[in-house]
Design a protein around this motif. Structure first.
Motif, PDB file in Angstrom:
ATOM      1  N   MET A   1      48.368  35.241  43.907  1.00 24.70           N
ATOM      2  CA  MET A   1      47.147  36.011  43.870  1.00 24.70           C
ATOM      3  C   MET A   1      47.362  37.309  44.630  1.00 24.70           C
ATOM      4  N   THR A   2      46.876  38.366  44.092  1.00 25.29           N
ATOM      5  CA  THR A   2      47.034  39.666  44.756  1.00 25.29           C
ATOM      6  C   THR A   2      45.913  39.879  45.752  1.00 25.29           C
ATOM      7  N   GLN A   3      46.112  40.854  46.619  1.00 27.60           N
ATOM      8  CA  GLN A   3      45.068  41.183  47.581  1.00 27.60           C
ATOM      9  C   GLN A   3      43.802  41.635  46.869  1.00 27.60           C
ATOM     10  N   ARG A   4      43.944  42.308  45.742  1.00 23.35           N
ATOM     11  CA  ARG A   4      42.779  42.777  44.989  1.00 23.35           C
ATOM     12  C   ARG A   4      41.943  41.597  44.508  1.00 23.35           C
ATOM     13  N   VAL A   5      42.593  40.541  44.007  1.00 22.37           N
ATOM     14  CA  VAL A   5      41.872  39.354  43.555  1.00 22.37           C
ATOM     15  C   VAL A   5      41.232  38.654  44.743  1.00 22.37           C
ATOM     16  N   ASP A   6      41.959  38.552  45.855  1.00 26.27           N
ATOM     17  CA  ASP A   6      41.389  37.939  47.047  1.00 26.27           C
ATOM     18  C   ASP A   6      40.148  38.688  47.507  1.00 26.27           C
ATOM     19  N   LEU A   7      40.199  40.004  47.522  1.00 25.20           N
ATOM     20  CA  LEU A   7      39.054  40.814  47.925  1.00 25.20           C
ATOM     21  C   LEU A   7      37.887  40.610  46.952  1.00 25.20           C
ATOM     22  N   SER A   8      38.176  40.542  45.673  1.00 24.95           N
ATOM     23  CA  SER A   8      37.141  40.304  44.667  1.00 24.95           C
ATOM     24  C   SER A   8      36.446  38.960  44.912  1.00 24.95           C
ATOM     25  N   THR A   9      37.218  37.945  45.237  1.00 26.03           N
ATOM     26  CA  THR A   9      36.656  36.619  45.511  1.00 26.03           C
ATOM     27  C   THR A   9      35.764  36.660  46.748  1.00 26.03           C
ATOM     28  N   LEU A  85      33.537  28.809  42.736  1.00 24.32           N
ATOM     29  CA  LEU A  85      33.641  29.885  41.747  1.00 24.32           C
ATOM     30  C   LEU A  85      34.493  29.419  40.577  1.00 24.32           C
ATOM     31  N   GLN A  86      34.089  29.812  39.403  1.00 27.57           N
ATOM     32  CA  GLN A  86      34.904  29.533  38.217  1.00 27.57           C
ATOM     33  C   GLN A  86      36.288  30.149  38.421  1.00 27.57           C
ATOM     34  N   ASP A  87      37.319  29.378  38.112  1.00 25.14           N
ATOM     35  CA  ASP A  87      38.699  29.837  38.272  1.00 25.14           C
ATOM     36  C   ASP A  87      39.319  30.017  36.894  1.00 25.14           C
ATOM     37  N   LEU A  88      39.699  31.239  36.589  1.00 28.79           N
ATOM     38  CA  LEU A  88      40.346  31.543  35.313  1.00 28.79           C
ATOM     39  C   LEU A  88      41.823  31.836  35.579  1.00 28.79           C
ATOM     40  N   GLY A  89      42.560  30.782  35.861  1.00 32.28           N
ATOM     41  CA  GLY A  89      43.983  30.945  36.101  1.00 32.28           C
ATOM     42  C   GLY A  89      44.304  31.811  37.300  1.00 32.28           C
ATOM     43  N   GLY A  90      43.588  31.599  38.383  1.00 33.72           N
ATOM     44  CA  GLY A  90      43.828  32.379  39.594  1.00 33.72           C
ATOM     45  C   GLY A  90      42.922  33.591  39.739  1.00 33.72           C
ATOM     46  N   TYR A  91      42.113  33.844  38.740  1.00 35.28           N
ATOM     47  CA  TYR A  91      41.170  34.962  38.796  1.00 35.28           C
ATOM     48  C   TYR A  91      39.751  34.416  38.744  1.00 35.28           C
ATOM     49  N   PRO A  92      38.837  35.051  39.478  1.00 36.91           N
ATOM     50  CA  PRO A  92      37.457  34.565  39.464  1.00 36.91           C
ATOM     51  C   PRO A  92      36.780  34.823  38.124  1.00 36.91           C
ATOM     52  N   GLY A  93      36.013  33.821  37.684  1.00 33.76           N
ATOM     53  CA  GLY A  93      35.253  33.968  36.453  1.00 33.76           C
ATOM     54  C   GLY A  93      33.846  34.472  36.722  1.00 33.76           C
ATOM     55  N   ASP A  94      32.989  34.271  35.741  1.00 34.77           N
ATOM     56  CA  ASP A  94      31.620  34.779  35.814  1.00 34.77           C
ATOM     57  C   ASP A  94      30.590  33.683  36.036  1.00 34.77           C
ATOM     58  N   ARG A  95      31.039  32.530  36.491  1.00 36.23           N
ATOM     59  CA  ARG A  95      30.144  31.405  36.768  1.00 36.23           C
ATOM     60  C   ARG A  95      30.422  30.865  38.163  1.00 36.23           C
TER      61      ARG A  95
END
Length: 169
Positions: A1-9, A85-95
């Motif tokens: 996971m990148t820092q950008r994804v972590d920050l988004s979460t 949080l919905q997990d879309l393969g390591g990325y947050p989803g919309d649910r």
């Protein structure tokens, strides 16, 4: 996971927490326009286990606006929040789903400090009891163009009690 994804979460978690807190504040303050704004257009609320109704958020807000007139003082707390949080393969989803316990102390009309005729220290007559309940909320949230919103909230009341007059500090 990148820092950008972590920050988004982290940002999603903070935004969802703000929605849940906004829900408690709207109910406690009787801010029914704010309450309705927390829901998706097709959002629903289910208060049946607490003796209430189930339906579209606008209809439930109308029911709450009338029912809460019995309780001029409200201060419910939403705690022990478990957020998934919905997990879309390591990325947050919309649910997202949130399970959170609540404790809901309320002062009935006529209770001390409720603006009724029987204020604290106003005599030795009987006072209206306090009403306290507790349980768990189940929130389902969706990410919308306007941010996170409640798609559905279900109240699972576990207990309730009436108590005598309250004497605050």
């Amino acid at each position: 996971m990148t820092q950008r994804v972590d920050l988004s979460t982290v940002m999603d978690r903070l935004s969802i927490d703000a929605v849940i807190t906004g829900y408690a504040v709207a109910v406690d303050d009787g801010a029914w326009t704010d309450y309705r704004a927390l829901f998706t257009a097709d959002g629903r609320a289910d208060y049946r286990t607490a003796g209430g109704v189930e339906g579209p958020s606008a209809e439930v807000a109308q029911w709450l606006s009338q029912t809460m007139l019995l309780f001029p003082v409200r201060q419910h707390l939403i705690v022990n929040r478990r957020l998934d949080l919905q997990d879309l393969g390591g990325y947050p989803g919309d649910r997202a789903r949130v399970q959170a316990d609540y404790m809901n102390p309320m002062r009935l009309v006529g209770g001390p400090d409720a603006g009724g005729a029987e204020e604290a220290g106003a005599g030795d007559g009987p006072t209206a009891p306090n009403f306290v309940s507790g349980g768990r909320y189940a929130f389902e949230l969706l990410r919308t163009d306007g941010g996170w919103r409640i798609h559905r909230v279900t109240v699972h009341e576990k207990w309730r009690t009436l108590s005598g007059s309250f004497s605050g500090v």
